[in-house]
Scaffold this active site. Structure first.
Site, PDB file in Angstrom:
ATOM      1  N   SER A   1       8.334 -12.624   2.982  1.00 53.18           N
ATOM      2  CA  SER A   1       8.613 -13.192   1.655  1.00 53.18           C
ATOM      3  C   SER A   1       9.267 -12.209   0.696  1.00 53.18           C
ATOM      4  O   SER A   1       9.973 -12.628  -0.215  1.00 53.18           O
ATOM      5  CB  SER A   1       7.305 -13.683   1.027  1.00 53.18           C
ATOM      6  OG  SER A   1       6.362 -12.627   0.974  1.00 53.18           O
TER       7      SER A   1
ATOM      8  N   GLY B   1       5.561 -15.141   4.831  1.00 57.77           N
ATOM      9  CA  GLY B   1       4.324 -15.199   5.598  1.00 57.77           C
ATOM     10  C   GLY B   1       4.387 -14.596   6.983  1.00 57.77           C
ATOM     11  O   GLY B   1       3.369 -14.553   7.676  1.00 57.77           O
TER      12      GLY B   1
ATOM     13  N   ASN C   1       2.495  -8.419   6.229  1.00 54.18           N
ATOM     14  CA  ASN C   1       1.564  -9.354   6.874  1.00 54.18           C
ATOM     15  C   ASN C   1       1.082  -8.852   8.232  1.00 54.18           C
ATOM     16  O   ASN C   1       0.534  -9.620   9.020  1.00 54.18           O
ATOM     17  CB  ASN C   1       2.256 -10.721   7.036  1.00 54.18           C
ATOM     18  CG  ASN C   1       2.694 -11.293   5.705  1.00 54.18           C
ATOM     19  OD1 ASN C   1       1.925 -11.332   4.757  1.00 54.18           O
ATOM     20  ND2 ASN C   1       3.951 -11.715   5.625  1.00 54.18           N
TER      21      ASN C   1
ATOM     22  N   ASP D   1       1.300 -11.305  -8.501  1.00 51.98           N
ATOM     23  CA  ASP D   1       0.423 -10.499  -7.655  1.00 51.98           C
ATOM     24  C   ASP D   1       1.083  -9.126  -7.514  1.00 51.98           C
ATOM     25  O   ASP D   1       2.088  -8.860  -8.153  1.00 51.98           O
ATOM     26  CB  ASP D   1       0.211 -11.171  -6.283  1.00 51.98           C
ATOM     27  CG  ASP D   1       1.535 -11.452  -5.573  1.00 51.98           C
ATOM     28  OD1 ASP D   1       2.492 -10.660  -5.732  1.00 51.98           O
ATOM     29  OD2 ASP D   1       1.621 -12.458  -4.841  1.00 51.98           O
TER      30      ASP D   1
ATOM     31  N   HIS E   1       4.888  -9.470  -4.722  1.00 53.05           N
ATOM     32  CA  HIS E   1       6.152 -10.216  -4.845  1.00 53.05           C
ATOM     33  C   HIS E   1       6.818  -9.983  -6.195  1.00 53.05           C
ATOM     34  O   HIS E   1       6.313 -10.467  -7.211  1.00 53.05           O
ATOM     35  CB  HIS E   1       5.885 -11.708  -4.651  1.00 53.05           C
ATOM     36  CG  HIS E   1       5.259 -12.015  -3.326  1.00 53.05           C
ATOM     37  ND1 HIS E   1       3.905 -12.258  -3.173  1.00 53.05           N
ATOM     38  CD2 HIS E   1       5.805 -12.102  -2.095  1.00 53.05           C
ATOM     39  CE1 HIS E   1       3.649 -12.485  -1.896  1.00 53.05           C
ATOM     40  NE2 HIS E   1       4.781 -12.389  -1.214  1.00 53.05           N
TER      41      HIS E   1
END
Ligand SMILES: *[C@@H]1O[C@H](CO)[C@@H](O)[C@H](O)[C@H]1NC(C)=O
Ligand SMILES: *[C@@H]1O[C@H](CO)[C@@H](O)[C@H](O)[C@H]1NC(C)=O
Ligand SMILES: *[C@@H]1O[C@H](CO)[C@@H](O)[C@H](O)[C@H]1NC(C)=O
Length: 342
Positions: A115, A149, A181, A299, A302
């Site tokens: 992402s 993701g 991830n 967050d 990002h």
């Protein structure tokens, strides 16, 4: 102000070539078949018509960029299972049509990541840096195949590296950047993204009974798929999570930096290492916590479009600083980008 007709074909081709092309949303499960329409795309070149001084007019891209006349719309769609064939092109003039047609022989830069690189980023108010990379490149097409993701493991298991390898041709580039991830534990649950922990050829057996490989195993195998087709691969460690979230900015390289570097060594001369994490870390340390915290609306992972514009710029700076082969397609100079070479 330059008139439309004064733009050279080369300049239009350069602009058309650098507009982002997104592999579309049409995936039908992990192993989207060759009949899926995931390569349909649409992009506007109008954003390229930014202000640029006439002093840079020797560069074909800069000529186009200095004009207030944008190529108003370039919709490029291509079909799966073909080598990014341009099957339909809608543009505003016959001149531009010719320019787009002449650009179809240009190399493609494929982006493989999560992402932090993908169109749409991590959701509302954020954007992935791959969206901004095309504006710094000329003479190449950019296809952003980053998928929110994903990890080195899931990108492998969902056949996404293989899908790129199926269309990549000699002279293309593939930029591979994972890590956000890939962490976590496999001991009690399996989210299908966590890699087996390790820098080598270790394997883990998940609770589902899957054999899970390490990050360098997945990345090295993916890169070799591309280099076997004659593409050059750039492997990068992940972008940093907000390095200023404690109130003091401090970047520490994650274990994925050494892993990515080791994959470059394992792949050989067709692979290069760009320490994107370190460049962004340095840039954000220089900007300070007030500025950098504002880059993270939701967050600590990002960034906003403004933040990811800087993240993209630092990748470009790193290309130039390390004299990467892809730097031949960069329209900018090191002195025009904030930050210093590592
Ligand atoms: C690959 O994906 C399938 C389908 O989601 C899943 O069942 C399997 O556990 C995954 N394997 C690995 C090694 O991640
Ligand atoms: C990457 O590996 C090379 C040796 O192959 C080493 O010289 C370099 O310092 C490493 N860079 C990082 C950031 O780990
Ligand atoms: C490079 O130059 C282009 C054209 O002026 C501009 O759109 C882009 O943002 C620049 N890239 C960087 C990293 O400054």
């Amino acid at each position: 102000m330059k008139s439309f007709v004064s733009l050279s074909l080369a300049a239009l081709a350069a602009v058309a070539a650098a507009v982002p092309v997104e592999h579309g949303p049409g995936r039908f499960g992990p192993h989207g078949g060759p009949g899926s329409s995931r390569y349909s795309s649409s992009a506007s070149a109008s954003a390229v018509a930014a202000s640029t001084t006439a002093a840079a007019a020797t560069s074909a891209a800069a000529v186009a960029a200095s004009s207030s006349v944008a190529v108003s719309s370039v919709a490029v769609s291509s079909v799966a299972a073909s080598s990014v064939a341009v099957s339909s092109v809608a543009v505003s003039s016959a001149t531009a049509v010719a320019a787009v047609a002449s650009s179809t022989g240009t190399p493609t830069v494929y982006l493989a990541g999560d992402s932090t690189m993908a169109k749409g980023g991590g959701g509302t108010g954020t954007e992935g840096w791959g969206v901004f990379l095309p504006y710094s490149l000329t003479g190449v097409k950019v296809v952003n195949d980053a998928k929110a993701g994903t990890s080195a493991r899931s990108y492998t298991n969902e056949s996404r590296f293989q899908d790129i390898a199926d269309v990549v041709t000699a002279g293309d580039w593939v930029i591979i950047e994972f890590g956000h991830n890939d962490g976590g534990s496999l001991s009690t649950t399996d989210n299908l993204r966590t890699d087996c922990y390790g820098a080598g050829s270790e394997t883990c057996t998940s609770v589902n009974g899957d054999i899970v490989q390490t990050y360098p195993t997945y990345i090295t195998a993916a890169a070799k798929l591309m280099t076997a087709k004659g593409a050059q691969v750039i492997i990068s460690p992940p972008t940093p999570d907000n390095p200023c979230e404690t109130g003091t900015c401090s970047y520490t390289a994650p274990r994925f930096t050494a892993y990515a570097n080791s994959s470059v060594a394992a792949v050989g001369s067709m692979a290069t290492f760009i320490d994107h994490g370190q460049y962004v870390g340095n840039a954000f340390e220089a900007l300070g916590p007030t500025t950098v915290d504002a880059f993270y609306p939701n967050d600590h992972t990002h960034p906003s479009p403004t933040g990811s514009t800087i993240v993209a710029a630092q990748f470009v700076l790193a290309l130039l600083c390390s004299n990467n082969p892809l730097a031949a397609h960069v329209v900018n100079t090191t002195s025009s980008i904030t930050g210093s070479c590592v």
